[in-house]
Design a protein around this motif. Structure first.
Motif, PDB file in Angstrom:
ATOM      1  N   LEU A  54       2.858 -14.646  -2.566  1.00  0.00           N
ATOM      2  CA  LEU A  54       2.890 -14.581  -1.107  1.00  0.00           C
ATOM      3  C   LEU A  54       3.554 -13.259  -0.726  1.00  0.00           C
ATOM      4  O   LEU A  54       4.707 -13.005  -1.089  1.00  0.00           O
ATOM      5  CB  LEU A  54       3.667 -15.763  -0.533  1.00  0.00           C
ATOM      6  N   VAL A  55       2.807 -12.432   0.006  1.00  0.00           N
ATOM      7  CA  VAL A  55       3.229 -11.049   0.256  1.00  0.00           C
ATOM      8  C   VAL A  55       3.210 -10.760   1.751  1.00  0.00           C
ATOM      9  O   VAL A  55       2.255 -11.117   2.460  1.00  0.00           O
ATOM     10  CB  VAL A  55       2.290 -10.069  -0.493  1.00  0.00           C
ATOM     11  N   ARG A  56       4.245 -10.098   2.233  1.00  0.00           N
ATOM     12  CA  ARG A  56       4.278  -9.565   3.594  1.00  0.00           C
ATOM     13  C   ARG A  56       4.014  -8.064   3.507  1.00  0.00           C
ATOM     14  O   ARG A  56       4.769  -7.328   2.859  1.00  0.00           O
ATOM     15  CB  ARG A  56       5.649  -9.829   4.238  1.00  0.00           C
ATOM     16  N   VAL A  57       2.920  -7.622   4.139  1.00  0.00           N
ATOM     17  CA  VAL A  57       2.593  -6.198   4.158  1.00  0.00           C
ATOM     18  C   VAL A  57       3.434  -5.538   5.252  1.00  0.00           C
ATOM     19  O   VAL A  57       3.268  -5.825   6.435  1.00  0.00           O
ATOM     20  CB  VAL A  57       1.090  -5.969   4.414  1.00  0.00           C
ATOM     21  N   LEU A  58       4.353  -4.675   4.861  1.00  0.00           N
ATOM     22  CA  LEU A  58       5.264  -4.028   5.805  1.00  0.00           C
ATOM     23  C   LEU A  58       4.682  -2.760   6.398  1.00  0.00           C
ATOM     24  O   LEU A  58       4.912  -2.440   7.561  1.00  0.00           O
ATOM     25  CB  LEU A  58       6.597  -3.723   5.120  1.00  0.00           C
ATOM     26  N   SER A  59       3.931  -2.019   5.596  1.00  0.00           N
ATOM     27  CA  SER A  59       3.252  -0.827   6.099  1.00  0.00           C
ATOM     28  C   SER A  59       2.046  -0.546   5.214  1.00  0.00           C
ATOM     29  O   SER A  59       1.958  -1.030   4.085  1.00  0.00           O
ATOM     30  CB  SER A  59       4.197   0.384   6.116  1.00  0.00           C
ATOM     31  N   GLY A  60       1.105   0.237   5.738  1.00  0.00           N
ATOM     32  CA  GLY A  60      -0.082   0.559   4.964  1.00  0.00           C
ATOM     33  C   GLY A  60      -1.080  -0.583   4.927  1.00  0.00           C
ATOM     34  O   GLY A  60      -1.002  -1.542   5.688  1.00  0.00           O
ATOM     35  N   THR A  61      -2.025  -0.476   3.997  1.00  0.00           N
ATOM     36  CA  THR A  61      -3.092  -1.464   3.856  1.00  0.00           C
ATOM     37  C   THR A  61      -3.243  -1.847   2.392  1.00  0.00           C
ATOM     38  O   THR A  61      -3.362  -0.977   1.528  1.00  0.00           O
ATOM     39  CB  THR A  61      -4.426  -0.908   4.384  1.00  0.00           C
ATOM     40  N   LEU A  62      -3.233  -3.137   2.125  1.00  0.00           N
ATOM     41  CA  LEU A  62      -3.417  -3.675   0.777  1.00  0.00           C
ATOM     42  C   LEU A  62      -4.875  -4.080   0.630  1.00  0.00           C
ATOM     43  O   LEU A  62      -5.397  -4.834   1.456  1.00  0.00           O
ATOM     44  CB  LEU A  62      -2.495  -4.875   0.564  1.00  0.00           C
ATOM     45  N   LYS A  63      -5.548  -3.581  -0.413  1.00  0.00           N
ATOM     46  CA  LYS A  63      -6.983  -3.801  -0.575  1.00  0.00           C
ATOM     47  C   LYS A  63      -7.283  -4.603  -1.834  1.00  0.00           C
ATOM     48  O   LYS A  63      -6.664  -4.380  -2.879  1.00  0.00           O
ATOM     49  CB  LYS A  63      -7.717  -2.457  -0.633  1.00  0.00           C
ATOM     50  N   ALA A  64      -8.228  -5.532  -1.711  1.00  0.00           N
ATOM     51  CA  ALA A  64      -8.678  -6.299  -2.877  1.00  0.00           C
ATOM     52  C   ALA A  64      -9.380  -5.358  -3.852  1.00  0.00           C
ATOM     53  O   ALA A  64     -10.209  -4.530  -3.465  1.00  0.00           O
ATOM     54  CB  ALA A  64      -9.630  -7.409  -2.437  1.00  0.00           C
ATOM     55  N   GLY A  65      -9.030  -5.470  -5.140  1.00  0.00           N
ATOM     56  CA  GLY A  65      -9.596  -4.595  -6.154  1.00  0.00           C
ATOM     57  C   GLY A  65      -8.861  -3.287  -6.324  1.00  0.00           C
ATOM     58  O   GLY A  65      -9.178  -2.509  -7.237  1.00  0.00           O
TER      59      GLY A  65
END
Length: 230
Positions: A54-65
């Protein structure tokens, strides 16, 4: 998320807020360098030994793959051993008991991430694959709100031959329960420490039914004695 971003940055980020990553956290900017806080591990019964984070994205963009760098709680410029390269194999938005697949997650989102759990013990910081100190720092470990692991039980397998199986199961329990402490005493006893008897009952249930499928013998619980001076 944008309104709460400055408070979140002050409470959980240990790095310089004047860096591009720090300013991205303050602005909750999806175009800034990636910084995400992995706060909880969930066992995936379908994948066996794998955990989803379980992750909170604080900045930027997290992408699958995408390729990311996972920084442990003790990561610093002098200790690169706490960093590991991982690839995001799945990305989901939790909706009750359902999971909605995503291709990416922008700053401010809570998502379930697969494929990055290998080097995570309790919590971790996820950044771009080419990022590291001093430009990026780690997030603070979660605080238990004053609760302490003060109740202790010793465990051993009913069948001595299943000891390695139990040891592996306790390692998984330590990942699934953030507040649980596990260690081996000088006498060779395997010990579990938790915040209370009900907490440890849940731990032992998962040990028997989820992670090991075995029976264990459990000693009577003991409580740590804390003395104060008036």
């Amino acid at each position: 998320p944008e309104a709460a971003a400055p408070l979140k940055a002050a409470s959980c980020y240990t790095g310089d807020l004047g860096t591009p990553a720090g300013m991205g956290i303050l602005a909750c900017d999806g175009e800034a360098p990636l910084v995400a806080h992995a706060v909880k591990l969930y066992h995936d019964p379908v994948a066996g030994d794998r955990f989803d984070c379980l992750v909170r994205v604080l900045s930027g963009t997290l992408k699958a793959g995408g390729a990311v760098r996972v920084l442990g709680e003790g990561y610093c410029l002098e200790d690169e051993e706490e960093a590991a390269e991982r690839r995001v194999t799945s990305l989901h938005l939790l909706q009750g008991r359902y999971r909605l697949p995503l291709t990416h997650a922008r700053a401010g989102m809570w998502v379930l991430v697969g494929g990055i759990d290998g080097s995570i013990l309790k919590t971790a910081t996820v950044v771009d694959h080419d990022a590291g100190a001093p430009l990026v720092a780690v997030c603070k470990p979660l605080q238990a709100g004053g609760a302490r692991a003060v109740v202790k039980v010793a465990i051993e397998p009913l069948k001595p031959s299943e000891l390695p199986k139990m040891v592996e199961a306790t390692r998984k329990l330590g990942k699934a329960y953030p507040q649980l402490e596990t260690h081996v005493e000088e006498s060779g006893e395997h010990v579990l420490l938790g915040a209370g008897e009900l907490y440890l009952d849940c731990v032992l249930h998962d040990l028997r039914k989820v992670y090991a499928d075995m029976e264990v013998k459990v000693a009577d619980p003991a409580v740590a004695l804390c003395e104060t001076v008036a």
